[in-house]
Design a protein around this motif. Structure first.
Motif, PDB file in Angstrom:
ATOM      1  N   PRO A   1       2.023 -24.442 -31.530  1.00 51.84           N
ATOM      2  CA  PRO A   1       2.401 -23.031 -32.094  1.00 51.84           C
ATOM      3  C   PRO A   1       2.170 -23.231 -33.419  1.00 51.84           C
ATOM      4  CG  PRO A   1       3.624 -23.405 -30.181  1.00 51.84           C
ATOM      5  CD  PRO A   1       2.964 -24.702 -30.369  1.00 51.84           C
ATOM      6  N   GLY A   2       1.502 -22.303 -34.259  1.00 54.00           N
ATOM      7  CA  GLY A   2       1.445 -21.988 -35.459  1.00 54.00           C
ATOM      8  C   GLY A   2       0.362 -23.066 -36.324  1.00 54.00           C
ATOM      9  N   LEU A   3      -0.199 -24.227 -35.600  1.00 55.61           N
ATOM     10  CA  LEU A   3      -1.138 -25.075 -35.963  1.00 55.61           C
ATOM     11  C   LEU A   3      -2.576 -24.484 -36.361  1.00 55.61           C
ATOM     12  CD1 LEU A   3      -1.069 -28.225 -37.031  1.00 55.61           C
ATOM     13  CD2 LEU A   3      -1.933 -28.584 -34.641  1.00 55.61           C
ATOM     14  N   GLY A   4      -2.962 -23.601 -35.596  1.00 55.95           N
ATOM     15  CA  GLY A   4      -4.369 -23.205 -35.475  1.00 55.95           C
ATOM     16  C   GLY A   4      -4.739 -22.444 -36.724  1.00 55.95           C
ATOM     17  N   GLU A   5      -3.801 -21.799 -37.707  1.00 57.33           N
ATOM     18  CA  GLU A   5      -4.277 -21.102 -38.955  1.00 57.33           C
ATOM     19  C   GLU A   5      -3.621 -22.004 -40.153  1.00 57.33           C
ATOM     20  OE1 GLU A   5      -6.111 -18.407 -39.008  1.00 57.33           O
ATOM     21  OE2 GLU A   5      -6.118 -18.787 -36.890  1.00 57.33           O
ATOM     22  N   LYS A   6      -3.065 -23.050 -40.044  1.00 59.72           N
ATOM     23  CA  LYS A   6      -2.527 -23.661 -41.224  1.00 59.72           C
ATOM     24  C   LYS A   6      -3.748 -24.473 -41.649  1.00 59.72           C
ATOM     25  CE  LYS A   6       2.131 -24.285 -39.884  1.00 59.72           C
ATOM     26  NZ  LYS A   6       3.227 -24.916 -39.752  1.00 59.72           N
ATOM     27  N   ILE A   7      -4.774 -25.076 -40.855  1.00 57.54           N
ATOM     28  CA  ILE A   7      -5.715 -26.237 -41.134  1.00 57.54           C
ATOM     29  C   ILE A   7      -7.031 -25.483 -41.124  1.00 57.54           C
ATOM     30  CG2 ILE A   7      -6.728 -28.272 -40.532  1.00 57.54           C
ATOM     31  CD1 ILE A   7      -4.022 -29.083 -38.753  1.00 57.54           C
ATOM     32  N   ARG A   8      -7.690 -25.618 -42.251  1.00 59.68           N
ATOM     33  CA  ARG A   8      -9.130 -25.141 -42.447  1.00 59.68           C
ATOM     34  C   ARG A   8     -10.219 -26.184 -42.634  1.00 59.68           C
ATOM     35  NH1 ARG A   8      -7.958 -20.462 -41.838  1.00 59.68           N
ATOM     36  NH2 ARG A   8      -9.547 -19.075 -42.563  1.00 59.68           N
ATOM     37  N   TYR A   9     -11.458 -26.218 -42.195  1.00 57.53           N
ATOM     38  CA  TYR A   9     -12.197 -27.343 -42.387  1.00 57.53           C
ATOM     39  C   TYR A   9     -13.571 -26.576 -42.872  1.00 57.53           C
ATOM     40  CZ  TYR A   9      -9.428 -29.858 -38.822  1.00 57.53           C
ATOM     41  OH  TYR A   9      -8.419 -30.422 -38.277  1.00 57.53           O
ATOM     42  N   ASN A  10     -14.574 -27.403 -43.327  1.00 59.70           N
ATOM     43  CA  ASN A  10     -15.814 -27.124 -43.802  1.00 59.70           C
ATOM     44  C   ASN A  10     -16.672 -28.278 -43.167  1.00 59.70           C
ATOM     45  OD1 ASN A  10     -15.344 -25.220 -45.762  1.00 59.70           O
ATOM     46  ND2 ASN A  10     -14.449 -26.531 -46.983  1.00 59.70           N
ATOM     47  N   GLY A  11     -17.784 -27.877 -42.660  1.00 62.59           N
ATOM     48  CA  GLY A  11     -18.782 -28.889 -42.211  1.00 62.59           C
ATOM     49  C   GLY A  11     -19.866 -28.569 -41.028  1.00 62.59           C
ATOM     50  N   VAL A  12     -20.475 -29.520 -40.457  1.00 61.39           N
ATOM     51  CA  VAL A  12     -21.374 -29.089 -39.340  1.00 61.39           C
ATOM     52  C   VAL A  12     -21.126 -30.016 -38.152  1.00 61.39           C
ATOM     53  CG1 VAL A  12     -23.886 -29.422 -38.944  1.00 61.39           C
ATOM     54  CG2 VAL A  12     -23.247 -29.002 -41.212  1.00 61.39           C
ATOM     55  N   ILE A  13     -21.180 -29.320 -37.158  1.00 63.69           N
ATOM     56  CA  ILE A  13     -20.835 -29.934 -35.862  1.00 63.69           C
ATOM     57  C   ILE A  13     -22.406 -30.045 -35.394  1.00 63.69           C
ATOM     58  CG2 ILE A  13     -19.896 -29.860 -33.508  1.00 63.69           C
ATOM     59  CD1 ILE A  13     -17.363 -28.602 -35.009  1.00 63.69           C
ATOM     60  N   GLN A  14     -22.783 -31.095 -35.053  1.00 55.00           N
ATOM     61  CA  GLN A  14     -24.238 -31.270 -34.238  1.00 55.00           C
ATOM     62  C   GLN A  14     -23.899 -31.868 -32.471  1.00 55.00           C
ATOM     63  OE1 GLN A  14     -26.308 -33.813 -37.011  1.00 55.00           O
ATOM     64  NE2 GLN A  14     -27.120 -31.958 -37.937  1.00 55.00           N
ATOM     65  N   GLU A  15     -24.817 -31.951 -31.951  1.00 60.24           N
ATOM     66  CA  GLU A  15     -24.726 -32.385 -30.507  1.00 60.24           C
ATOM     67  C   GLU A  15     -24.050 -33.785 -30.787  1.00 60.24           C
ATOM     68  OE1 GLU A  15     -27.725 -31.625 -27.853  1.00 60.24           O
ATOM     69  OE2 GLU A  15     -28.546 -29.991 -28.906  1.00 60.24           O
ATOM     70  N   GLU A  16     -22.660 -33.714 -30.349  1.00 57.24           N
ATOM     71  CA  GLU A  16     -21.750 -35.038 -30.371  1.00 57.24           C
ATOM     72  C   GLU A  16     -20.911 -34.571 -29.141  1.00 57.24           C
ATOM     73  OE1 GLU A  16     -20.179 -34.342 -34.237  1.00 57.24           O
ATOM     74  OE2 GLU A  16     -21.423 -35.326 -35.301  1.00 57.24           O
ATOM     75  N   THR A  17     -20.263 -35.597 -28.822  1.00 60.33           N
ATOM     76  CA  THR A  17     -19.179 -35.433 -27.451  1.00 60.33           C
ATOM     77  C   THR A  17     -17.934 -34.792 -28.379  1.00 60.33           C
ATOM     78  OG1 THR A  17     -18.138 -37.688 -27.954  1.00 60.33           O
ATOM     79  CG2 THR A  17     -19.841 -37.474 -26.671  1.00 60.33           C
TER      80      THR A  17
END
Length: 169
Positions: A125-141
């Motif tokens: 709870p509360g973790l989902g909005e605290k952390i932000r990311y920039n980047g690309v996700i490609q076909e990885e597991t």
């Protein structure tokens, strides 16, 4: 007739209308990029319009037009239709080979991952909005993606079958 989910890119042709049917739902296409989600065992359907124009009609024959960036949410059982502005990229990402995120929250990214990898993700709870990311996700597991996210921020994760739980370290 469509049962499931499909992403389309249709060139405008005045001579022949392109129509996608799924039960009582009909999507008339006027040259566009859009996604249709309509499974027979799900009471809800969605049409997400990336560009161009489509119209949506239900059993009663009333027609509603979508603008780019809008999603039509349909309750097939009650025969109701609601159109709203939304993140159409979230609805159509699965048809791409990679996804680019710019300052997106962990919660937002987890929604993508759940659909892309057919997993269920539980966030502390509360973790989902605290952390932000920039980047690309490609076909990885999904494990590769989770490893990268945990290296970039102060989170840890645990995988059990198709369930992933994420907590802060």
């Amino acid at each position: 007739v469509l049962e499931g989910e499909a992403s389309f890119e249709v060139t405008k042709d005045k001579r022949y209308p392109f129509i996608v049917s799924s039960g009582d739902l009909k999507v008339k296409v006027y040259g566009t990029k859009f996604n249709v989600y309509s499974y027979p065992n799900d009471n809800n359907a969605k049409i997400a319009l990336r560009s161009g124009s489509v119209s949506v009609s239900l059993k009663d024959g009333k027609e509603a037009f979508l603008s780019p960036g809008e999603i039509a949410r349909i309750n097939k059982k009650e025969q109701t239709l609601k159109i709203e502005q939304s993140d159409v990229e979230l609805e159509t990402f699965w048809a791409k080979e990679s996804v680019f995120f710019k300052s997106k929250s962990l919660g937002y990214i987890c929604k993508y991952l759940e659909r892309w990898y057919d997993v269920e993700i539980t966030l502390q709870p509360g973790l989902g909005e605290k952390i932000r990311y920039n980047g690309v996700i490609q076909e990885e597991t999904v494990t590769d993606v989770m490893d990268a996210l945990s290296r970039l921020s102060n989170i840890s994760y645990h995988v059990k079958g198709k369930h992933i739980s994420i907590t802060s370290k």
